[in-house]
Design a protein around this motif. Structure first.
Motif, PDB file in Angstrom:
ATOM      1  N   LYS A  59       0.832  -1.086  -0.039  1.00 27.07           N
ATOM      2  CA  LYS A  59       0.164   0.129  -0.081  1.00 27.07           C
ATOM      3  C   LYS A  59       1.052   1.327   0.065  1.00 27.07           C
ATOM      4  N   VAL A  60       1.912   0.996   0.668  1.00 30.86           N
ATOM      5  CA  VAL A  60       2.947   2.484   0.865  1.00 30.86           C
ATOM      6  C   VAL A  60       3.292   2.512  -0.752  1.00 30.86           C
ATOM      7  N   ARG A  61       3.976   1.518  -0.997  1.00 24.03           N
ATOM      8  CA  ARG A  61       4.279   1.496  -2.530  1.00 24.03           C
ATOM      9  C   ARG A  61       3.438   1.872  -3.724  1.00 24.03           C
ATOM     10  N   ALA A  62       2.181   1.561  -3.621  1.00 24.37           N
ATOM     11  CA  ALA A  62       1.118   2.056  -4.434  1.00 24.37           C
ATOM     12  C   ALA A  62       1.121   3.688  -4.369  1.00 24.37           C
ATOM     13  N   ALA A  63       1.115   3.979  -3.103  1.00 24.57           N
ATOM     14  CA  ALA A  63       0.985   5.516  -2.706  1.00 24.57           C
ATOM     15  C   ALA A  63       2.176   6.363  -3.242  1.00 24.57           C
ATOM     16  N   LYS A  64       3.408   5.759  -3.256  1.00 26.16           N
ATOM     17  CA  LYS A  64       4.603   6.305  -3.626  1.00 26.16           C
ATOM     18  C   LYS A  64       4.529   6.435  -5.152  1.00 26.16           C
ATOM     19  N   VAL A  65       4.133   5.328  -5.997  1.00 32.58           N
ATOM     20  CA  VAL A  65       3.975   5.326  -7.480  1.00 32.58           C
ATOM     21  C   VAL A  65       3.152   6.251  -7.880  1.00 32.58           C
ATOM     22  N   ALA A  66       2.021   6.461  -7.201  1.00 28.50           N
ATOM     23  CA  ALA A  66       0.706   7.402  -7.605  1.00 28.50           C
ATOM     24  C   ALA A  66       1.274   8.701  -7.373  1.00 28.50           C
ATOM     25  N   LEU A  67       2.120   8.726  -6.374  1.00 30.57           N
ATOM     26  CA  LEU A  67       2.617  10.310  -6.070  1.00 30.57           C
ATOM     27  C   LEU A  67       3.616  10.738  -7.037  1.00 30.57           C
ATOM     28  N   ASP A  68       4.613   9.792  -7.718  1.00 25.45           N
ATOM     29  CA  ASP A  68       5.342   9.855  -8.457  1.00 25.45           C
ATOM     30  C   ASP A  68       4.559  10.210 -10.056  1.00 25.45           C
ATOM     31  N   MET A  69       3.762   9.668 -10.175  1.00 24.67           N
ATOM     32  CA  MET A  69       3.085   9.862 -11.474  1.00 24.67           C
ATOM     33  C   MET A  69       2.468  11.224 -11.437  1.00 24.67           C
ATOM     34  N   ALA A  70       1.887  11.623 -10.389  1.00 23.96           N
ATOM     35  CA  ALA A  70       1.453  13.316 -10.291  1.00 23.96           C
ATOM     36  C   ALA A  70       2.388  14.117 -10.173  1.00 23.96           C
ATOM     37  N   LEU A  75       5.405  18.255 -13.764  1.00 21.47           N
ATOM     38  CA  LEU A  75       6.403  18.779 -14.440  1.00 21.47           C
ATOM     39  C   LEU A  75       5.967  18.889 -16.052  1.00 21.47           C
ATOM     40  N   ASP A  76       5.181  18.229 -16.543  1.00 22.26           N
ATOM     41  CA  ASP A  76       4.993  18.172 -18.062  1.00 22.26           C
ATOM     42  C   ASP A  76       3.845  19.382 -18.138  1.00 22.26           C
ATOM     43  N   SER A  77       2.761  19.384 -17.066  1.00 22.28           N
ATOM     44  CA  SER A  77       1.825  20.279 -17.321  1.00 22.28           C
ATOM     45  C   SER A  77       1.100  20.470 -15.910  1.00 22.28           C
ATOM     46  N   PRO A  78       1.890  21.588 -15.304  1.00 19.94           N
ATOM     47  CA  PRO A  78       1.484  22.058 -14.056  1.00 19.94           C
ATOM     48  C   PRO A  78       0.185  22.290 -13.455  1.00 19.94           C
ATOM     49  N   SER A  79      -0.740  22.908 -14.638  1.00 20.50           N
ATOM     50  CA  SER A  79      -1.936  23.332 -14.290  1.00 20.50           C
ATOM     51  C   SER A  79      -2.971  22.403 -14.688  1.00 20.50           C
ATOM     52  N   SER A  80      -2.854  21.414 -15.271  1.00 17.33           N
ATOM     53  CA  SER A  80      -3.946  20.498 -15.918  1.00 17.33           C
ATOM     54  C   SER A  80      -4.481  19.941 -14.976  1.00 17.33           C
ATOM     55  N   GLN A  81      -5.917  19.351 -15.312  1.00 12.34           N
ATOM     56  CA  GLN A  81      -6.989  18.565 -14.299  1.00 12.34           C
ATOM     57  C   GLN A  81      -6.208  17.273 -14.287  1.00 12.34           C
ATOM     58  N   GLU A  82      -5.447  16.580 -15.337  1.00 13.76           N
ATOM     59  CA  GLU A  82      -4.804  15.537 -14.982  1.00 13.76           C
ATOM     60  C   GLU A  82      -3.954  15.328 -13.653  1.00 13.76           C
ATOM     61  N   THR A  83      -3.042  16.545 -13.738  1.00  9.73           N
ATOM     62  CA  THR A  83      -2.256  16.611 -12.673  1.00  9.73           C
ATOM     63  C   THR A  83      -2.951  16.512 -11.407  1.00  9.73           C
ATOM     64  N   ARG A  84      -4.086  17.137 -11.209  1.00 12.04           N
ATOM     65  CA  ARG A  84      -4.815  17.469 -10.126  1.00 12.04           C
ATOM     66  C   ARG A  84      -5.397  16.152  -9.729  1.00 12.04           C
ATOM     67  N   ASP A  85      -5.777  15.340 -10.807  1.00  5.05           N
ATOM     68  CA  ASP A  85      -6.498  14.064 -10.519  1.00  5.05           C
ATOM     69  C   ASP A  85      -5.507  13.120 -10.240  1.00  5.05           C
ATOM     70  N   LEU A  86      -4.238  12.987 -10.662  1.00  7.00           N
ATOM     71  CA  LEU A  86      -3.355  12.107 -10.125  1.00  7.00           C
ATOM     72  C   LEU A  86      -2.919  12.432  -8.810  1.00  7.00           C
ATOM     73  N   ALA A  87      -3.031  13.636  -8.564  1.00  4.32           N
ATOM     74  CA  ALA A  87      -2.416  13.883  -7.075  1.00  4.32           C
ATOM     75  C   ALA A  87      -3.560  13.617  -6.152  1.00  4.32           C
ATOM     76  N   SER A  88      -4.816  13.941  -6.690  1.00  4.94           N
ATOM     77  CA  SER A  88      -5.853  13.333  -5.566  1.00  4.94           C
ATOM     78  C   SER A  88      -5.788  12.112  -5.446  1.00  4.94           C
TER      79      SER A  88
END
Length: 117
Positions: A59-70, A75-88
């Motif tokens: 579960k910790v690893r899954a959280a880290k992978v998700a955070l890395d994706m966000a 870095l690619d698109s700082p204000s995109s909805q995708e960035t906010r969704d991945l971060a959420s």
């Protein structure tokens, strides 16, 4: 004399324009609140992992992978909805890791208390 005044005025306007452009170019992109929250949630899991509470590594690893994706999306698109969704999603996974660890710790304490009686 009139030419000097015009040159000075033009130079001042040019310097002002250059300064404004530098400020705009140097302005940093604000981190979305969702990413800030995800970082904080993951940091809590990391900090608590070093204490007596044990989290499931998957579960910790899954959280880290998700955070890395966000972070990569930021870095690619700082204000995109995708960035906010991945971060959420990353925040939720970190909270899930944290919650499951706390539940297991509570169950273990209850079992120890039951054995002591």
């Amino acid at each position: 004399m009139d030419t000097m005044k015009r040159m000075l005025k033009n130079s001042t306007a040019t310097i002002g324009t250059v300064l404004v452009l530098c400020l705009v170019a140097c302005a940093t992109t604000q981190t979305p609140q969702e990413l800030t929250d995800a970082r904080s949630a993951y940091q809590r899991v990391q900090t608590q992992s070093n204490s007596s509470t044990r989290f499931k590594p998957d579960k910790v690893r899954a959280a880290k992978v998700a955070l890395d994706m966000a972070e990569a999306s930021f870095l690619d698109s700082p204000s995109s909805q995708e960035t906010r969704d991945l971060a959420s999603t990353a925040r939720k996974k970190a909270e899930l890791a944290e919650g499951s660890g706390l539940i297991e710790a509570d169950v273990a304490k209850a079992e120890v208390g039951k054995d002591a009686k």
